[in-house]
Design a protein around this motif. Structure first.
Motif, PDB file in Angstrom:
ATOM      1  N   VAL A   1     -42.200 -31.802  57.852  1.00  0.00           N
ATOM      2  CA  VAL A   1     -41.012 -32.611  58.278  1.00  0.00           C
ATOM      3  C   VAL A   1     -40.250 -32.742  56.698  1.00  0.00           C
ATOM      4  CG1 VAL A   1     -40.092 -34.845  58.890  1.00  0.00           C
ATOM      5  CG2 VAL A   1     -42.051 -33.862  59.994  1.00  0.00           C
ATOM      6  N   THR A   2     -39.170 -32.325  56.804  1.00  0.00           N
ATOM      7  CA  THR A   2     -38.181 -32.332  55.691  1.00  0.00           C
ATOM      8  C   THR A   2     -36.911 -33.459  55.670  1.00  0.00           C
ATOM      9  OG1 THR A   2     -38.798 -29.996  55.087  1.00  0.00           O
ATOM     10  CG2 THR A   2     -36.884 -31.117  53.928  1.00  0.00           C
ATOM     11  N   VAL A   3     -36.638 -34.126  54.664  1.00  0.00           N
ATOM     12  CA  VAL A   3     -35.425 -34.903  54.912  1.00  0.00           C
ATOM     13  C   VAL A   3     -34.820 -34.801  53.445  1.00  0.00           C
ATOM     14  CG1 VAL A   3     -34.518 -37.351  54.716  1.00  0.00           C
ATOM     15  CG2 VAL A   3     -36.096 -36.794  56.318  1.00  0.00           C
ATOM     16  N   VAL A   4     -33.556 -34.340  53.631  1.00  0.00           N
ATOM     17  CA  VAL A   4     -32.769 -34.319  52.289  1.00  0.00           C
ATOM     18  C   VAL A   4     -31.484 -35.091  52.251  1.00  0.00           C
ATOM     19  CG1 VAL A   4     -31.600 -32.453  50.849  1.00  0.00           C
ATOM     20  CG2 VAL A   4     -33.542 -31.838  52.094  1.00  0.00           C
ATOM     21  N   PHE A   5     -31.528 -35.838  51.199  1.00  0.00           N
ATOM     22  CA  PHE A   5     -30.256 -36.594  51.203  1.00  0.00           C
ATOM     23  C   PHE A   5     -29.257 -36.662  49.932  1.00  0.00           C
ATOM     24  CE2 PHE A   5     -33.274 -39.701  50.031  1.00  0.00           C
ATOM     25  CZ  PHE A   5     -32.589 -40.446  48.791  1.00  0.00           C
ATOM     26  N   ARG A   6     -28.146 -36.934  49.888  1.00  0.00           N
ATOM     27  CA  ARG A   6     -27.149 -36.884  48.608  1.00  0.00           C
ATOM     28  C   ARG A   6     -26.606 -38.456  48.422  1.00  0.00           C
ATOM     29  NH1 ARG A   6     -22.001 -36.891  47.110  1.00  0.00           N
ATOM     30  NH2 ARG A   6     -21.322 -37.002  49.249  1.00  0.00           N
ATOM     31  N   THR A   7     -26.853 -38.732  47.222  1.00  0.00           N
ATOM     32  CA  THR A   7     -26.053 -40.213  46.804  1.00  0.00           C
ATOM     33  C   THR A   7     -25.254 -39.774  45.690  1.00  0.00           C
ATOM     34  OG1 THR A   7     -26.605 -42.479  46.215  1.00  0.00           O
ATOM     35  CG2 THR A   7     -28.605 -40.929  45.688  1.00  0.00           C
ATOM     36  N   SER A   8     -23.973 -39.858  45.624  1.00  0.00           N
ATOM     37  CA  SER A   8     -23.361 -39.484  44.659  1.00  0.00           C
ATOM     38  C   SER A   8     -23.536 -37.922  43.911  1.00  0.00           C
ATOM     39  CB  SER A   8     -23.336 -40.523  43.625  1.00  0.00           C
ATOM     40  OG  SER A   8     -22.403 -40.248  42.370  1.00  0.00           O
ATOM     41  N   ASN A   9     -24.177 -38.003  42.786  1.00  0.00           N
ATOM     42  CA  ASN A   9     -24.191 -36.476  42.262  1.00  0.00           C
ATOM     43  C   ASN A   9     -26.039 -36.250  42.145  1.00  0.00           C
ATOM     44  OD1 ASN A   9     -24.452 -38.661  40.077  1.00  0.00           O
ATOM     45  ND2 ASN A   9     -24.512 -37.039  38.717  1.00  0.00           N
ATOM     46  N   VAL A  10     -26.719 -37.062  42.833  1.00  0.00           N
ATOM     47  CA  VAL A  10     -28.249 -36.911  43.018  1.00  0.00           C
ATOM     48  C   VAL A  10     -28.476 -36.412  44.544  1.00  0.00           C
ATOM     49  CG1 VAL A  10     -30.063 -37.833  42.981  1.00  0.00           C
ATOM     50  CG2 VAL A  10     -28.855 -38.411  41.102  1.00  0.00           C
ATOM     51  N   VAL A  11     -29.133 -35.210  44.596  1.00  0.00           N
ATOM     52  CA  VAL A  11     -29.829 -34.935  45.521  1.00  0.00           C
ATOM     53  C   VAL A  11     -31.244 -34.949  45.679  1.00  0.00           C
ATOM     54  CG1 VAL A  11     -30.026 -32.899  47.252  1.00  0.00           C
ATOM     55  CG2 VAL A  11     -27.972 -33.188  45.810  1.00  0.00           C
TER      56      VAL A  11
ATOM     57  N   VAL B   1     -41.566 -40.035  56.927  1.00  0.00           N
ATOM     58  CA  VAL B   1     -40.564 -39.438  55.728  1.00  0.00           C
ATOM     59  C   VAL B   1     -39.307 -40.263  55.798  1.00  0.00           C
ATOM     60  CG1 VAL B   1     -39.418 -37.409  55.308  1.00  0.00           C
ATOM     61  CG2 VAL B   1     -41.733 -37.429  56.233  1.00  0.00           C
ATOM     62  N   ARG B   2     -38.997 -40.668  57.074  1.00  0.00           N
ATOM     63  CA  ARG B   2     -37.620 -41.618  57.079  1.00  0.00           C
ATOM     64  C   ARG B   2     -37.581 -42.935  56.234  1.00  0.00           C
ATOM     65  NH1 ARG B   2     -33.816 -41.133  62.423  1.00  0.00           N
ATOM     66  NH2 ARG B   2     -32.481 -42.097  60.584  1.00  0.00           N
TER      67      ARG B   2
ATOM     68  N   SER C   1     -34.871 -34.389  47.842  1.00  0.00           N
ATOM     69  CA  SER C   1     -35.644 -33.636  48.849  1.00  0.00           C
ATOM     70  C   SER C   1     -36.916 -34.177  49.184  1.00  0.00           C
ATOM     71  CB  SER C   1     -35.556 -32.182  48.586  1.00  0.00           C
ATOM     72  OG  SER C   1     -34.241 -31.847  48.362  1.00  0.00           O
ATOM     73  N   ILE C   2     -37.308 -34.419  50.375  1.00  0.00           N
ATOM     74  CA  ILE C   2     -38.777 -34.874  50.605  1.00  0.00           C
ATOM     75  C   ILE C   2     -39.266 -33.839  51.586  1.00  0.00           C
ATOM     76  CG2 ILE C   2     -40.087 -36.805  51.626  1.00  0.00           C
ATOM     77  CD1 ILE C   2     -37.633 -38.614  50.950  1.00  0.00           C
ATOM     78  N   GLY C   3     -40.475 -33.388  51.198  1.00  0.00           N
ATOM     79  CA  GLY C   3     -41.189 -32.401  52.370  1.00  0.00           C
ATOM     80  C   GLY C   3     -42.399 -32.735  52.424  1.00  0.00           C
ATOM     81  N   TYR C   4     -42.952 -33.078  53.781  1.00  0.00           N
ATOM     82  CA  TYR C   4     -44.286 -33.657  54.086  1.00  0.00           C
ATOM     83  C   TYR C   4     -45.023 -32.829  55.085  1.00  0.00           C
ATOM     84  CZ  TYR C   4     -47.429 -37.056  56.201  1.00  0.00           C
ATOM     85  OH  TYR C   4     -48.327 -38.237  56.619  1.00  0.00           O
ATOM     86  N   ASP C   5     -46.073 -32.231  54.865  1.00  0.00           N
ATOM     87  CA  ASP C   5     -46.741 -31.442  55.875  1.00  0.00           C
ATOM     88  C   ASP C   5     -47.902 -31.839  56.200  1.00  0.00           C
ATOM     89  OD1 ASP C   5     -48.623 -29.985  54.387  1.00  0.00           O
ATOM     90  OD2 ASP C   5     -47.266 -28.772  53.431  1.00  0.00           O
ATOM     91  N   GLU C   6     -48.331 -31.491  57.452  1.00  0.00           N
ATOM     92  CA  GLU C   6     -49.874 -32.078  57.761  1.00  0.00           C
ATOM     93  C   GLU C   6     -50.619 -30.835  58.732  1.00  0.00           C
ATOM     94  OE1 GLU C   6     -50.931 -36.176  58.865  1.00  0.00           O
ATOM     95  OE2 GLU C   6     -51.101 -35.360  60.910  1.00  0.00           O
TER      96      GLU C   6
ATOM     97  N   ASP D   1     -37.651 -30.334  61.205  1.00  0.00           N
ATOM     98  CA  ASP D   1     -39.207 -30.562  61.625  1.00  0.00           C
ATOM     99  C   ASP D   1     -39.446 -29.111  61.923  1.00  0.00           C
ATOM    100  OD1 ASP D   1     -41.357 -30.823  63.138  1.00  0.00           O
ATOM    101  OD2 ASP D   1     -40.704 -33.009  63.828  1.00  0.00           O
ATOM    102  N   VAL D   2     -40.514 -28.423  61.466  1.00  0.00           N
ATOM    103  CA  VAL D   2     -40.961 -27.005  61.752  1.00  0.00           C
ATOM    104  C   VAL D   2     -42.417 -27.282  62.035  1.00  0.00           C
ATOM    105  CG1 VAL D   2     -41.472 -24.914  60.704  1.00  0.00           C
ATOM    106  CG2 VAL D   2     -39.303 -25.980  60.091  1.00  0.00           C
ATOM    107  N   LEU D   3     -42.682 -26.610  63.180  1.00  0.00           N
ATOM    108  CA  LEU D   3     -44.407 -26.223  63.670  1.00  0.00           C
ATOM    109  C   LEU D   3     -44.587 -24.865  63.479  1.00  0.00           C
ATOM    110  CD1 LEU D   3     -46.825 -27.820  64.516  1.00  0.00           C
ATOM    111  CD2 LEU D   3     -46.069 -26.972  66.976  1.00  0.00           C
ATOM    112  N   SER D   4     -45.442 -24.431  62.520  1.00  0.00           N
ATOM    113  CA  SER D   4     -45.880 -23.285  62.247  1.00  0.00           C
ATOM    114  C   SER D   4     -46.891 -22.489  63.330  1.00  0.00           C
ATOM    115  CB  SER D   4     -46.601 -22.974  60.884  1.00  0.00           C
ATOM    116  OG  SER D   4     -47.930 -23.389  61.033  1.00  0.00           O
ATOM    117  N   THR D   5     -46.985 -21.446  63.347  1.00  0.00           N
ATOM    118  CA  THR D   5     -47.767 -20.848  64.254  1.00  0.00           C
ATOM    119  C   THR D   5     -49.365 -21.471  64.293  1.00  0.00           C
ATOM    120  OG1 THR D   5     -48.090 -18.893  63.009  1.00  0.00           O
ATOM    121  CG2 THR D   5     -46.408 -18.772  64.800  1.00  0.00           C
ATOM    122  N   ALA D   6     -49.749 -21.739  62.910  1.00  0.00           N
ATOM    123  CA  ALA D   6     -50.900 -21.987  62.553  1.00  0.00           C
ATOM    124  C   ALA D   6     -51.231 -23.498  62.995  1.00  0.00           C
ATOM    125  CB  ALA D   6     -51.258 -21.950  61.062  1.00  0.00           C
TER     126      ALA D   6
END
Length: 288
Positions: free
Chosen positions: A240-250, A275-276, A252-257, A230-235
């Motif tokens: 919010v990013t969620v990354v998960f692995r299931t077997s041999n697939v990774v 995001v979750r 990635s979800i990125g969501y910004d507002e 969870d990153v809040l920029s100066t602007a």
């Protein structure tokens, strides 16, 4: 007059060749050398991954899911524009069965939202390393790149992380920049959510009073391994990013507002919850 016995020349030559072959087949002759790199019959190849193909990322989300993450889509009055917004924009890929990603963007009266979903099917080209093991390293690289804060001494803070490789990082609104790494080409959607860096993430969380259970951390209830950043920029743009692995697939979800109202900071808890929920839906779709 008695005739002499006569042996044809061909028969004599054949007898000589047979004698030579018999004399040279003793037990002292060394066996043939094995092929270079041959490990013998006992060597076994590592197991392939569970997944052999990937679904299309742009088709993986339902309209209702997109409505919850991108409220601005429903505010579009032009039906053609709304349909295009729901379809999203596929990210560049060299092989659809190895990488599939999609971006969405929507502007509402309250905020501008960007969403990125990226699937990476990891394949190991080393017979001694399984696809799952290789995927663990790719996931570890993304977690390392996210630079999650170390766990607090009391155990109430977010968990730490370790990794062995580097990977790209970009926000959902950024441009894709494939970077070769190991067995696959990296595009947008890796562990880090924003180019503002971990210092901004920590400072933003502290400045807005984010509780410990909402700060960047690992997740124990999603796939084989997962983390949230969870990153809040100066602007005052929150990613919010969620990354998960299931077997041999990774995945990635990125969501910004970015709020449309000056001085307003996007709500961390609300964005993380969205995001979750999406991450759990995607994990369930792979498990099904």
């Amino acid at each position: 007059m008695q005739r002499k016995a006569y042996v044809p020349g061909a028969a004599v030559l054949l007898a000589a060749l047979l004698a030579a072959c018999t004399g040279g087949s003793g037990s002292d002759s060394p066996p043939d050398d094995p092929k270079p790199g041959d490990t013998g019959p006992s060597a076994t190849a590592a197991q392939p991954g569970k997944y052999r193909t990937l679904s299309d990322a742009c088709s993986a989300l339902s309209q209702g899911t997109l409505d919850s993450l991108l409220p601005g889509i429903k505010q579009l009055t032009d039906q053609e524009q709304r349909d295009r917004a729901y379809q999203g924009e596929a990210t560049p890929t060299y092989d659809n069965d190895r990488r599939s990603g999609c971006r969405w963007k929507a502007e509402s009266t309250d905020a501008t939202d960007h969403l990125l979903v990226d699937f990476e099917r990891v394949v190991s080209y080393d017979n001694a390393v399984s696809d799952d093991t290789r995927a663990q390293k790719v996931f570890a690289a993304k977690q390392t790149d996210a630079n999650l804060p170390e766990p607090s001494a009391s155990g109430s803070g977010p968990e730490g992380s370790e990794g062995s490789e580097s990977s790209t990082s970009t926000s959902p609104s950024g441009s894709a920049s494939p970077t070769p790494s190991g067995d696959s080409s990296r595009s947008a959607g890796s562990g880090g959510a924003s180019s503002s860096g971990s210092a901004t993430a920590t400072a933003g969380a502290t400045a807005t009073g984010t509780p410990a259970d909402l700060q960047p951390r690992t997740l124990d209830d999603l796939g084989d391994a997962a983390f949230l950043n969870d990153v809040l920029s100066t602007a005052r743009q929150r990613t919010v990013t969620v990354v998960f692995r299931t077997s041999n697939v990774v995945v990635s979800i990125g969501y910004d507002e970015q709020s449309a109202h000056p001085g307003t900071v996007p709500d961390s808890e609300e964005m993380q919850d969205r995001v979750r929920k999406l991450a759990q839906q995607l994990a369930d779709s792979f498990a099904g």
